[in-house]
Scaffold this motif. Structure first.
Motif, PDB file in Angstrom:
ATOM      1  N   ARG A 223       0.679  -1.140  -0.051  1.00 43.80           N
ATOM      2  CA  ARG A 223       0.018   0.059   0.047  1.00 43.80           C
ATOM      3  C   ARG A 223       0.797   1.318   0.042  1.00 43.80           C
ATOM      4  NH1 ARG A 223       2.145  -0.241   4.289  1.00 43.80           N
ATOM      5  NH2 ARG A 223       1.287  -0.821   6.474  1.00 43.80           N
ATOM      6  N   GLY A 229      -0.897  10.090   5.609  1.00 44.77           N
ATOM      7  CA  GLY A 229      -2.309   9.697   5.849  1.00 44.77           C
ATOM      8  C   GLY A 229      -2.772  10.252   7.201  1.00 44.77           C
ATOM      9  N   ASP A 233      -2.428  14.689   5.929  1.00 44.39           N
ATOM     10  CA  ASP A 233      -1.803  14.195   4.897  1.00 44.39           C
ATOM     11  C   ASP A 233      -0.610  14.648   4.527  1.00 44.39           C
ATOM     12  OD1 ASP A 233      -2.146  11.637   3.304  1.00 44.39           O
ATOM     13  OD2 ASP A 233      -2.932  12.743   1.715  1.00 44.39           O
ATOM     14  N   ARG A 284       0.220   3.599   7.839  1.00 43.18           N
ATOM     15  CA  ARG A 284      -0.405   4.987   7.884  1.00 43.18           C
ATOM     16  C   ARG A 284      -0.241   5.692   9.294  1.00 43.18           C
ATOM     17  NH1 ARG A 284      -6.302   6.349   5.647  1.00 43.18           N
ATOM     18  NH2 ARG A 284      -6.105   8.453   6.472  1.00 43.18           N
ATOM     19  N   ASP A 299      -1.323  -1.127  11.795  1.00 42.35           N
ATOM     20  CA  ASP A 299      -1.327  -0.988  10.343  1.00 42.35           C
ATOM     21  C   ASP A 299       0.101  -1.805   9.661  1.00 42.35           C
ATOM     22  OD1 ASP A 299      -2.350  -0.376   7.610  1.00 42.35           O
ATOM     23  OD2 ASP A 299      -0.582   1.138   7.525  1.00 42.35           O
ATOM     24  N   ARG A 637      -2.917   9.630   0.140  1.00 44.34           N
ATOM     25  CA  ARG A 637      -3.507   8.747   0.897  1.00 44.34           C
ATOM     26  C   ARG A 637      -5.220   9.219   0.964  1.00 44.34           C
ATOM     27  NH1 ARG A 637       0.757   5.684   4.149  1.00 44.34           N
ATOM     28  NH2 ARG A 637       0.393   3.868   3.220  1.00 44.34           N
ATOM     29  N   ASP A 651      -5.286   0.506  -3.823  1.00 47.03           N
ATOM     30  CA  ASP A 651      -5.747   1.193  -2.894  1.00 47.03           C
ATOM     31  C   ASP A 651      -4.489   1.799  -2.156  1.00 47.03           C
ATOM     32  OD1 ASP A 651      -6.700   2.321  -0.781  1.00 47.03           O
ATOM     33  OD2 ASP A 651      -8.131   0.754  -0.319  1.00 47.03           O
ATOM     34  N   ASN A 653      -4.131   2.790   0.849  1.00 47.32           N
ATOM     35  CA  ASN A 653      -4.414   2.696   2.132  1.00 47.32           C
ATOM     36  C   ASN A 653      -4.554   1.408   2.839  1.00 47.32           C
ATOM     37  OD1 ASN A 653      -4.815   5.339   3.457  1.00 47.32           O
ATOM     38  ND2 ASN A 653      -6.421   5.452   1.685  1.00 47.32           N
ATOM     39  N   SER A 654      -4.498   0.406   1.875  1.00 41.00           N
ATOM     40  CA  SER A 654      -4.767  -0.834   2.378  1.00 41.00           C
ATOM     41  C   SER A 654      -4.017  -1.979   1.079  1.00 41.00           C
ATOM     42  CB  SER A 654      -6.228  -1.470   2.901  1.00 41.00           C
ATOM     43  OG  SER A 654      -6.975  -1.671   1.656  1.00 41.00           O
TER      44      SER A 654
ATOM     45  N   LYS B 142      -9.906   2.730   6.664  1.00 38.89           N
ATOM     46  CA  LYS B 142     -10.766   3.041   5.487  1.00 38.89           C
ATOM     47  C   LYS B 142     -11.791   1.923   5.216  1.00 38.89           C
ATOM     48  CE  LYS B 142      -9.901   4.831   1.366  1.00 38.89           C
ATOM     49  NZ  LYS B 142      -9.751   3.573   0.476  1.00 38.89           N
ATOM     50  N   GLN B 177     -12.169  10.121   0.632  1.00 40.09           N
ATOM     51  CA  GLN B 177     -12.393   8.689   1.261  1.00 40.09           C
ATOM     52  C   GLN B 177     -13.675   8.937   1.897  1.00 40.09           C
ATOM     53  OE1 GLN B 177      -9.754   7.810   4.625  1.00 40.09           O
ATOM     54  NE2 GLN B 177      -8.183   8.677   3.572  1.00 40.09           N
ATOM     55  N   ASP B 182     -14.146   1.854  -1.020  1.00 38.61           N
ATOM     56  CA  ASP B 182     -13.017   1.279  -0.585  1.00 38.61           C
ATOM     57  C   ASP B 182     -12.968  -0.213  -1.003  1.00 38.61           C
ATOM     58  OD1 ASP B 182     -11.015   1.276   1.164  1.00 38.61           O
ATOM     59  OD2 ASP B 182     -11.847  -0.583   2.402  1.00 38.61           O
TER      60      ASP B 182
END
Lengths: 762, 447
Positions: A223, A229, A233, A284, A299, A637, A651, A653-654, B142, B177, B182
């Motif tokens: 990610r 994030g 940000d 993150r 995370d 992010r 993505d 973020n993940s 998220k 977001q 997501d």
């Protein structure tokens, strides 16, 4: 039985319907088990017969193989077809048996809480040691032999070989993310030698573009993002160093075990490398203060579990893992390691100055630290004064102190040196963590010694270890005895070649993940991969030099009815180009791609950063526009890069193990109307027009560039007619003739670039 | 050769078992095709209004006269807490006699249609996280937005417009977001529409003339159909062909829905709009109503962005101009939806990320307060003229019937016909849902 048929045919779609399966269990299966089986096989039976507990999922799993009723002891027992006939003396009726069969075919979803500890007969497949199984027959390629025998077992026919054009196009996109040039295609088609394709593969693996394609796969998994994030940000320019390191690592074919170790503990290795540890720092950030740092560590653990081990470890933060043998204590054994690691601070609203970065040049380290200390000290002081934690004798004194702070800030900002630095971690003082009960940082339980997951060995740090223990963790993860690490990466590589993994859930090799379609092939690949010194390039060769990789995408209704997912590869699965491939190809074809690697993102200078949750950093697309490859696009992010989001990019973020594939009207609008497509189509029209005279040659040249093939006579005729109509459709407005020609050609190029033949790779 | 669709259809007719699965399989060819919820819902579509920054509950829908009394009397609330009275007087309105303040005088006239929830509470006291919380149920990680879940569950009626439209002139906290799908397929993400020459990126034809674009799309369809004939068995090819038809449809449908020229002067006035206006909250509300009429499933209106908003730390009276901007438009929207017969099956949600402290910050400001705040629902099968839940005399603590954000979400999904525990999506080894692992439907608010 019809619904069962539906379910078997459309496995991947059914996957999302697990809740229906759970319903099915609750409505039909649980009552049946309770009435007929619990009397002898439950926690309440004294003692449970044969120690089998059918009132617990773990117990039930001992006697079923999800999706395979024929191999499930439960089914053979209730059918009474084997030596075991259950329930004794009171056989189930046909409808009841069918209920259980249906449930097993659904994957045996079981929502019951496992109140009873029942030791499974055998550990879950992925926790068993990697074996080196014998291929079913010794002639020819081992991978093909495994695949062929699985197809035979499922009565599936063998795929046909792909054409040479299809093959070079597929290989070039797979390894570089770009189309082959007409010259490369010609050379391959003309080369009738037995090693023609091997030569192509070697050439592609040696190209710089290989790292830019495969580095991107890794960035999906970790990610990657260019910002932190947090609420505001904050930009992290130094992430570009990590991105480029990953690209380079793929190109240099760093052994995968070392590749992982460097990311986890490069700073602690005999030849220290700090940049790769940005992998950890890239976790993150949350909020503006330090009080949510446990979420950042979470995370980290979540990502390292999914990316490297294919395990959803983070589920164990608040409770023992519901499905996999990961107790909460294991989570905090890892947590202690990262809590003992100093993550660099990227800046936040309240503490806007960075600190804890690693100077790339050791000679700069002390100077960098000096500035970081002073600036972060000022941030702390300013915040403490705002919070009233520092007392002053008078208002005047307070004002004076505030003015001093501002003056110091100005001076330090002005003097701040340009020191090359990495977003790397440092080792802190080693300390164990205490369990946070139900994941609440305020409710602390027992201390857990730092160590590794019990199911994977449960190693603990030696008493002599005074640091975080990351170095040991790296060794535990990237070792041959770990049953997951090699399996997980070979499965990913397989998926990135074939569109789906041998395990269809690449980030979850646990009990809730899918079982492997070809368990022996998976182990064969994993064991060979380790024998080959964890070389990814050798793995590519092994995979690509098979009949399977070189087979055609030819569809067959009969085979589809037997294996709708194409899990057994009765054909090579076609795929849509990925977001980066779409953009990079269009730039490549128009001649506008800048192939040079990029450095840092052009962020505003660090000393100007005053981002807040109210005015967060938001990079305008135009400020980050580039004609370099898409892996270099700035990706925030809190705000996705528009193009990458539109075409299903990763993505930020993940962990993205599998990119979803969508087909939307907004994508169509992009190819119809976006300035990028129009500009590049125009450049492509000019490229084709300048190089060739007659329209027929130009059309042919465009087809060769875009599709890799020559145009047919019909196509040339049709396209010429189209050009004439397009000239008319441009309207009656006065326009020089050359302009009209150019626009008509650009129009044709847009159609070719929007077409399925270009965007769907066979 | 039987196509996949006919085969599925025949299977669908042939079995009464698992009808949901079969209908979803059909839907899988177009993930936005209308889908039946778990049970018939009372609401078919949603307008979701977010006030960015944290609107004070004690100055709006949960008036607390004691705050003023105590402040004037120099008395403190429990814990020796100073309190700040509201600058806005409260009075009962409508037949229900519900008390709200004069902050929103026009919305106050609609109280008989409102179901005010006075006991909402969330998990975080910072904007970014709380904004994610009210939209996605998670204040940390998220997750898909409520609008994405609704589109995933229901699909949409009008294939020429996006399922989930966001009208937000500024970027809110947590950026896009807020309306992101997501891990749900990207097709369920909110599409942000801005007023101006190009409401959706790339909506406007760039080809020189309409004739040229028609020619291009014609040739493209011809190429793609020829290609598809040679490549049977791949539904993605057909989906891409259809996506161009939809995109072309959107090019005309979107300007049409945004063209307010046929709205009467009286209607414009209802929304507090000047003729010809193409910005402002009145415009957002008017467009929302027009989208509802055109079969859009979920429209979110955000009034401000991450700054110059309801975050009244320095002076609570900064609520006044913000309220004035949206009061008439929202009242107009409710009235208009009602007179067009749309309110009965359109759920209007009015919410914010948290409330504000009953105690002063500085002298006349208020801080963040997530422990108790107010929101309201209207239409779509919820009771009008009622208040649910109570805070204490100072708006500090929930006194009865607390409603966690998860409960709020569960209730909204219920009105749409969903059992919130069953609207799930498998991701990373787990079935995720909007309400995580909790949430109770607040039955008392259902009509």
């Amino acid at each position: 039985m019809r619904y069962v048929l539906v379910l078997c045919l459309f496995g991947p779609l059914v996957h999302a319907q697990m809740s229906e399966g759970v319903d099915y269990f609750e409505k039909n299966v649980r009552p049946l088990l309770a009435a007929n089986c619990y009397p002898c096989h439950s926690a309440k039976s004294n003692p449970p017969m044969r120690g089998l507990l059918l009132d617990s999922p773990a117990g039930t799993q001992r006697v079923i193989v999800p999706r395979k009723p024929e191999e499930s002891l439960l089914i053979t027992a209730v059918r009474g077809t084997g030596s075991l006939k259950m329930p004794p003396g009171k056989p189930l009726d046909a409808a009841q048996v069918e209920t259980l069969v249906t449930w097993v075919k659904l994957g045996a979803p079981d929502p019951r809480a496992d109140s009873v500890a029942a030791a499974p007969l055998k550990p879950h497949w992925s926790f068993q040691p990697i074996r080196d199984p014998q291929p079913p027959h010794s002639v020819g390629n081992a991978i093909d032999a495994f695949l062929q025998s699985a197809r035979a077992a499922h009565h599936l026919s063998e795929p046909r070989p792909a054409s040479k054009l299809t093959l070079i196009r597929r290989a070039t996109y797979d390894l570089t993310g770009l189309p082959p040039t007409p010259e490369e295609i010609d050379a391959f088609v003309k080369d009738s030698g037995p090693n023609a394709f091997a030569k192509v593969v070697d050439r592609l693996l040696a190209s710089r573009a290989y790292g830019e394609k495969w580095g991107r796969h890794w960035l999906d998994v970790v990610r990657y993002a260019d910002t932190a994030g947090d609420n505001a940000d904050f930009p992290v320019p130094a992430m570009a160093l990590y991105r480029n390191w990953v690209i380079d690592a793929f190109n240099r074919d760093i052994p995968y075990d070392r590749f992982l170790k460097l990311q986890l503990a490069g700073d602690l290795m005999p030849d220290p490398e700090v940049i790769p540890t940005s992998y950890i720092s890239n976790s993150r950030r949350f909020g503006s203060r330090a009080n949510e740092f446990h979420l950042t560590i979470d995370d980290t653990i979540d990502n390292l579990g999914k990316s490297m081990l294919g395990l959803t470890i983070a589920c164990a933060r608040c409770h023992d893992h519901k499905f996999d043998p990961i107790p909460t204590a294991d989570y905090y054994a890892l947590y202690g390691i990262f809590k003992s690691t100093a993550y660099p601070h990227p800046g936040t609203e309240i503490y806007p100055h960075t600190y804890g970065f690693a100077a790339l040049n050791a000679a700069d380290a002390a100077r960098l630290k000096g500035f970081e200390d002073q600036l972060s000290g000022l941030d702390n002081r300013i915040e403490d004064m705002k919070a009233g934690k520092i007392k002053f004798a008078s208002d005047a004194e307070k004002r004076k102190a505030e003015q001093d702070n501002q003056a110091n800030l100005r001076r330090l900002s002005h003097e701040y040196p340009a020191i090359a630095k990495a977003y790397a971690v440092h080792d802190g003082k080693g300390a164990n963590a205490r369990i946070m009960v139900r994941g609440e940082p305020a409710t602390l339980g027992a201390e857990v010694p730092r160590g590794f997951l019990q199911i994977l060995g449960g190693q603990k740090l030696p008493a002599s270890e005074t640091g975080s223990g990351r170095r040991e963790l790296a060794d535990w993860i990237a070792c041959k005895e770990n049953p997951l690490t090699a399996r997980v990466i070979v499965n990913r590589v397989w998926q990135w070649h074939f569109g789906q993994g041998i395990v269809a859930t690449p980030d979850d090799f646990g009990a809730r993940g899918d079982p492997p379609s070809h368990p022996e092939l998976l182990d064969h690949l994993a064991s060979r991969f380790m024998q080959d010194g964890w070389s990814l390039k050798k793995l590519h060769r092994r995979i690509m030099l098979t009949r399977a990789y070189q087979s055609a995408t030819t569809y067959s209704e009969a085979e589809a009815l037997k294996d709708a997912k194409d899990a057994y590869l009765w054909r090579f699965p076609p795929r849509r180009l990925e977001a980066e491939e779409v953009r990079d190809s269009i730039l490549f074809l128009s001649g506008n791609l800048d192939p040079a690697p990029a450095a840092e993102q052009p962020f505003p200078p660090e000393m100007s950063w005053r981002y807040t949750q109210h005015t967060p950093f938001i990079g305008a697309d135009k400020d980050y526009a580039t004609r370099k490859r898409s892996i270099y696009l700035m990706q925030q992010r809190i705000r996705r890069q528009r193009f990458l989001e539109l075409f299903d990019g990763a993505d930020p973020n993940s962990e993205t193990g599998v990119r979803a594939l969508t087909t939307t009207a907004l994508q169509a609008l992009f190819t119809m109307n976006d300035a990028f497509v129009h500009e590049q189509a125009d450049a492509l029209a000019v490229r084709v027009g300048m190089s060739y005279g007659p329209d027929a040659d130009r059309i042919n040249a465009a087809y060769r560039l875009i599709y890799g093939r020559t145009a047919t006579a019909d196509e040339i005729k049709g396209d010429r007619a189209y050009l004439a109509k397009a000239r008319e459709a441009l309207g009656s407005a006065a326009m020089p003739d050359f302009q009209r020609t150019r626009e008509a050609w650009a129009s044709l190029m847009r159609v070719l670039l929007s077409s399925n033949e270009f965007l769907i790779l066979e | 050769m039987q196509s996949r669709r006919t085969m599925l259809r025949s299977l669908a007719l042939g079995t009464s078992l698992f009808p949901a699965i079969v209908s979803d399989l059909l839907a899988s060819e177009n993930p936005l095709a209308p889908k039946a919820p778990h049970f018939p819902g009372t609401a078919k579509r949603v307008i979701w209004i977010t006030l960015s920054g944290g609107m004070s509950h004690v100055d709006s829908f949960d008036p607390k006269p004691k705050l003023g009394e105590f402040q004037r009397g120099g008395k403190t609330a429990e814990g020796n807490r100073k309190v700040l009275g509201s600058p806005w007087a409260a009075r009962p309105h409508g037949q229900s006699g519900l008390e709200v303040t004069d902050l929103f005088p026009k919305i106050a006239e609609c109280v008989d249609d409102l179901c005010i929830i006075r006991s909402l509470h969330g998990d975080h006291n910072d904007h970014f996280q709380a904004t994610l919380g009210i939209h996605t149920g998670s204040v940390t990680f998220k997750r898909p937005s409520a609008g994405s879940w609704v589109c995933y569950g229901l699909g949409t009626e009008n294939q020429n417009l996006p399922c989930y439209v966001v009208l937000a002139p500024e970027m809110p906290y947590a950026g896009s977001q807020v309306w992101s799908s997501d891990f749900l397929p990207g097709i369920y993400s909110g599409t942000r529409i801005t007023s101006g020459p190009e409401p959706v990126p790339d909506l406007n034809r760039r080809a020189a003339t309409p004739e040229l674009q028609n020619l291009e799309l014609g040739l493209l369809a011809q190429f793609n159909k020829k290609h598809e004939a040679k490549h049977p068995g791949d539904p993605m090819l057909d989906a891409r062909i259809k996506s161009y038809e939809t995109a072309f449809g959107m090019q005309s449908a979107m300007p049409k829905v945004l063209d307010l020229s046929k709205e009467t002067a009286a209607t414009l006035k209802l929304y507090g709009m000047e003729p010809g206006a193409t910005t402002g909250f009145g415009w957002q509300c008017m467009v929302a109503r027009r989208m509802m009429e055109q079969g859009v499933r979920f429209v979110e209106l955000i009034d401000t962005g991450s700054s110059h908003n309801w975050d009244a730390h320095g002076d609570i009276k900064t609520h006044e101009p913000l309220a004035r901007k949206i009061d008439q438009p929202i009242a107009g929207l409710l009235t208009d939806l009602k007179s067009r017969g749309l309110l009965k099956d359109t759920l209007v949600v009015f919410t914010t990320e948290f409330g504000r402290t009953p105690s002063p910050e500085g002298d006349i400001g208020r801080g963040h307060f997530n422990r108790a705040y107010s929101s309201w629902l209207a239409g779509g099968g919820v009771k009008g003229g009622m208040a649910y839940g109570k805070t204490d005399d100072f708006g500090l603590k929930i006194a009865e019937n607390d409603v966690h954000v998860h409960d709020f979400h569960a209730t909204i999904l219920h009105t749409l016909g969903f059992d919130h525990t069953k609207l799930t999506y498998r991701h990373a080894g787990r079935d995720y849902r909007l309400t995580d692992v909790s949430g109770n439907v607040v039955k008392a608010v259902l009509a």
